[in-house]
Design an enzyme around this catalytic site. Structure first.
Site, PDB file in Angstrom:
ATOM      1  N   HIS A  86      -7.796   1.357   1.729  1.00 20.12           N
ATOM      2  CA  HIS A  86      -7.715   0.884   3.125  1.00 20.12           C
ATOM      3  C   HIS A  86      -8.472   1.825   4.067  1.00 20.12           C
ATOM      4  O   HIS A  86      -7.904   2.380   5.001  1.00 20.12           O
ATOM      5  CB  HIS A  86      -6.248   0.736   3.565  1.00 20.12           C
ATOM      6  CG  HIS A  86      -6.091  -0.157   4.775  1.00 20.12           C
ATOM      7  ND1 HIS A  86      -4.964  -0.891   5.025  1.00 20.12           N
ATOM      8  CD2 HIS A  86      -6.926  -0.420   5.813  1.00 20.12           C
ATOM      9  CE1 HIS A  86      -5.108  -1.566   6.150  1.00 20.12           C
ATOM     10  NE2 HIS A  86      -6.293  -1.294   6.654  1.00 20.12           N
ATOM     11  N   GLU A 120       0.849  -1.198   0.000  1.00 22.61           N
ATOM     12  CA  GLU A 120       0.000   0.000   0.000  1.00 22.61           C
ATOM     13  C   GLU A 120       0.881   1.243   0.000  1.00 22.61           C
ATOM     14  O   GLU A 120       1.967   1.225   0.598  1.00 22.61           O
ATOM     15  CB  GLU A 120      -0.908  -0.004   1.240  1.00 22.61           C
ATOM     16  CG  GLU A 120      -1.892  -1.177   1.204  1.00 22.61           C
ATOM     17  CD  GLU A 120      -2.806  -1.261   2.425  1.00 22.61           C
ATOM     18  OE1 GLU A 120      -2.741  -0.370   3.296  1.00 22.61           O
ATOM     19  OE2 GLU A 120      -3.591  -2.233   2.488  1.00 22.61           O
TER      20      GLU A 120
HETATM   21  N1  NAI Z   1      -9.913  -2.691   6.170  1.00 24.88           N
HETATM   22  C1  NAI Z   1      -9.803  -2.130   7.346  1.00 24.88           C
HETATM   23  O1  NAI Z   1      -9.733  -0.921   7.475  1.00 24.88           O
HETATM   24  C2  NAI Z   1      -9.824  -2.998   8.553  1.00 24.88           C
HETATM   25  C3  NAI Z   1      -9.307  -4.263   8.499  1.00 24.88           C
HETATM   26  N2  NAI Z   1      -9.331  -5.065   9.611  1.00 24.88           N
HETATM   27  C4  NAI Z   1      -8.782  -6.409   9.507  1.00 24.88           C
HETATM   28  O2  NAI Z   1      -9.830  -7.341   9.767  1.00 24.88           O
HETATM   29  C5  NAI Z   1      -9.287  -8.392  10.541  1.00 24.88           C
HETATM   30  C6  NAI Z   1     -10.389  -9.091  11.294  1.00 24.88           C
HETATM   31  O3  NAI Z   1     -10.897  -8.243  12.301  1.00 24.88           O
HETATM   32  P1  NAI Z   1     -11.804  -8.820  13.487  1.00 24.88           P
HETATM   33  O4  NAI Z   1     -13.022  -9.450  12.967  1.00 24.88           O
HETATM   34  O5  NAI Z   1     -11.966  -7.716  14.458  1.00 24.88           O
HETATM   35  O6  NAI Z   1     -10.835  -9.920  14.084  1.00 24.88           O
HETATM   36  P2  NAI Z   1     -11.199 -11.129  15.031  1.00 24.88           P
HETATM   37  O7  NAI Z   1      -9.937 -11.558  15.655  1.00 24.88           O
HETATM   38  O8  NAI Z   1     -12.359 -10.785  15.892  1.00 24.88           O
HETATM   39  O9  NAI Z   1     -11.686 -12.268  14.004  1.00 24.88           O
HETATM   40  C7  NAI Z   1     -10.841 -12.966  13.150  1.00 24.88           C
HETATM   41  C8  NAI Z   1     -11.421 -14.358  12.939  1.00 24.88           C
HETATM   42  O10 NAI Z   1     -10.640 -15.015  11.950  1.00 24.88           O
HETATM   43  C9  NAI Z   1     -10.482 -16.359  12.355  1.00 24.88           C
HETATM   44  N3  NAI Z   1      -9.336 -16.939  11.673  1.00 24.88           N
HETATM   45  C10 NAI Z   1      -8.024 -16.788  11.958  1.00 24.88           C
HETATM   46  N4  NAI Z   1      -7.272 -17.477  11.092  1.00 24.88           N
HETATM   47  C11 NAI Z   1      -8.123 -18.073  10.220  1.00 24.88           C
HETATM   48  C12 NAI Z   1      -7.952 -18.917   9.096  1.00 24.88           C
HETATM   49  N5  NAI Z   1      -6.732 -19.294   8.684  1.00 24.88           N
HETATM   50  N6  NAI Z   1      -9.065 -19.353   8.458  1.00 24.88           N
HETATM   51  C13 NAI Z   1     -10.301 -18.988   8.882  1.00 24.88           C
HETATM   52  N7  NAI Z   1     -10.527 -18.203   9.946  1.00 24.88           N
HETATM   53  C14 NAI Z   1      -9.445 -17.730  10.605  1.00 24.88           C
HETATM   54  C15 NAI Z   1     -10.342 -16.269  13.858  1.00 24.88           C
HETATM   55  O11 NAI Z   1     -10.597 -17.506  14.498  1.00 24.88           O
HETATM   56  C16 NAI Z   1     -11.376 -15.210  14.192  1.00 24.88           C
HETATM   57  O12 NAI Z   1     -12.648 -15.760  14.431  1.00 24.88           O
HETATM   58  C17 NAI Z   1      -8.253  -7.689  11.425  1.00 24.88           C
HETATM   59  O13 NAI Z   1      -7.281  -8.583  11.885  1.00 24.88           O
HETATM   60  C18 NAI Z   1      -7.684  -6.653  10.508  1.00 24.88           C
HETATM   61  O14 NAI Z   1      -6.559  -7.162   9.860  1.00 24.88           O
HETATM   62  C19 NAI Z   1      -9.883  -4.617  10.771  1.00 24.88           C
HETATM   63  C20 NAI Z   1     -10.419  -3.364  10.864  1.00 24.88           C
HETATM   64  C21 NAI Z   1     -10.374  -2.430   9.778  1.00 24.88           C
HETATM   65  O1  AKG Z   2      -7.440   2.789   9.978  1.00 27.05           O
HETATM   66  C1  AKG Z   2      -6.368   2.251   9.760  1.00 27.05           C
HETATM   67  O2  AKG Z   2      -5.332   2.860   9.564  1.00 27.05           O
HETATM   68  C2  AKG Z   2      -6.256   0.741   9.730  1.00 27.05           C
HETATM   69  C3  AKG Z   2      -7.549   0.041   9.970  1.00 27.05           C
HETATM   70  C4  AKG Z   2      -7.281  -1.411  10.048  1.00 27.05           C
HETATM   71  O3  AKG Z   2      -6.889  -2.017   9.088  1.00 27.05           O
HETATM   72  C5  AKG Z   2      -7.428  -2.102  11.316  1.00 27.05           C
HETATM   73  O4  AKG Z   2      -8.094  -1.569  12.217  1.00 27.05           O
HETATM   74  O5  AKG Z   2      -6.886  -3.203  11.443  1.00 27.05           O
END
Ligand code: NAI
Ligand code: AKG
Length: 409
Positions: free
Chosen positions: A292, A269
């Protein structure tokens, strides 16, 4: 207000990537005024320069705190990731250095889930390509390839905070929800867990990824997985860019096996908004590209600022490590009437005994003592009479295995 071994105005807090003003407000209200604030991320040499005398650092997803960077941040006490993901920090290296890492595990969950819901509707109506055509003077008025989301199947990969929230919202639109997760999960609403990725891919009309970046999820989605998806289905990734082979996605879209995609995260990115975004997905009209911003809403950013800054101030003020992602968790109340000593050490047998022996030999009375460990480190918190705190600190620094120690008067 808690008094520290270091006066609060000498405690430098480095805030990067434009974290919300709410973070600054929380820190200032807690008495921390020495804040170096940057709207964007820093390049590596600027980062090394700014972090070398920082006690706390706050960042979002762009800044990479590698072991090399952390080793040069000699004064660092704690790290705040103002987001959910913590993969941008070498958590193991931070732990070994005695530096806890905090994040905001829920504050932008809803924002991501809402974005994905919007994308599902946009993709299923063919909006990205119709929008692109209109911008070029075209007029694609046709129902071809446009379907309602009602009655369609959403396949969620990673049924954690975001995946579950998304599932609930999707059901309110009349979608059927299936999910795949490496853990057994309580299905919310009418969702059902499938026990293989293949089963999910063979069934879902739209697949949405919500896994963290881990060694297991790196490249978990490539040509094979795209070929296992249904002909004409849709793909969404708002998790981490490293999870998906982006070239394979571009091929699957070009071959029309995948009817459209919405991608918010990329293997590489741009470091700042002034840098060029380079991707094999550029120019594909039926791919919605976002920079993102899954968690970038006013509500999420304000809440994250308050939550993470609050955790940093609390750790600084009273040593509490509740919800640290790489550190023994200790929940601590205020320590009025005594001084609190915080001691982080390599987790090897006998450290606590040595501390108790050293204090006993000096007649230092321990009024309270808490210990939590991980496989790597131990975190001991002790309360002693304030007039013995300086002497106790000197003793603690000499204990074999000490990584770092500080006192809160
Ligand atoms: N695009 C963005 O701005 C954002 C991106 N994210 C990303 O989203 C991800 C997920 O967020 P949450 O739901 O809060 O996390 P979380 O930890 O609550 O959920 C992740 C889930 O994935 C499962 N998991 C882990 N490895 C796996 C695999 N190999 N196959 C299938 N399932 C698997 C876990 O068991 C868990 O249930 C974060 O780690 C982050 O990287 C989060 C917030 C914002
Ligand atoms: O807001 C951001 O800079 C990152 C968000 C995100 O990917 C996360 O919360 O994991």
């Amino acid at each position: 207000m808690a008094k520290h071994s270091l006066d609060k105005d000498k405690i430098k807090i480095l805030l990067l990537e434009g974290v919300h003003q709410s973070a600054v407000d929380v820190l200032e209200r807690a008495g921390y005024t020495n804040i170096e604030y940057h709207k964007a991320s820093l390049d590596e040499s600027q980062l090394l320069e700014s972090i070398k005398d920082a006690h706390f650092v706050g960042l979002r997803s762009r800044t990479q705190l590698t072991a090399e960077v952390l080793n040069q941040a000699e004064k660092l006490v704690a790290i705040g990731c103002f987001c959910i993901g913590t993969n941008q920090v070498d958590l193991a290296a931070a732990e070994k250095l005695g530096v806890p890492v905090f994040n905001a595990p829920f504050s932008n969950t809803r924002s991501v889930a809402e974005l994905v819901i919007g994308e599902i509707i946009m993709l299923m109506r063919g909006i990205p390509q119709r929008n692109a055509q209109c911008h070029r003077g075209g007029w694609l008025k046709s129902a071809n390839g446009s379907v309602e989301v009602r009655g369609k199947t959403l396949g969620v990969i990673g049924y954690g905070h975001i995946g579950t929230q998304l599932g609930i919202l999707a059901e309110t639109l009349g979608m059927r929800v299936i999910f795949f997760d490496i853990e057994d999960k309580l299905p919310l609403g009418n969702a059902s867990q499938v026990h293989s990725l293949e089963a999910l891919l063979a069934t879902a009309d739209v697949v949405s990824l919500h896994v963290p970046e881990t060694p297991q999820t790196k490249d978990m989605f490539g040509a094979k997985e795209f070929s296992q998806m249904r002909q004409g289905s849709f793909f969404i990734n708002a998790s981490r860019g490293t999870v998906v082979d982006i070239e394979a996605l571009a091929e699957a879209v070009k071959s029309e096996h995948i009817a459209g995609a919405a991608i918010d995260v990329f293997p590489v990115e741009p470091i700042s908004n002034d840098d060029e975004f380079v991707s094999p997905l550029r120019g594909l009209d039926n791919v919605l590209l976002t920079p993102h911003i899954g968690g970038s809403t006013a509500e999420a950013q304000e809440n994250i600022g308050i939550e993470v800054a609050g955790k940093l101030a609390k750790y600084s003020d009273n040593g509490s490590t509740v919800s640290a992602v790489n550190f023994p968790e200790v929940s601590l109340a205020q320590h009025a009437g005594a001084s609190r000593l915080l001691h982080i050490h390599h987790n090897r047998p006998g450290v606590l005994i040595k501390i108790n022996q050293a204090f006993s030999a000096k007649g230092i009375n321990i009024a309270a003592q808490y210990l939590q460990t991980t496989a790597e480190i131990g975190y001991v918190v002790m309360e002693v009479d304030s007039d013995q705190a300086e002497e106790a600190l000197v003793e603690l620094k000499q204990i074999d295995g000490t990584i770092r120690t500080r006192v809160l008067f």
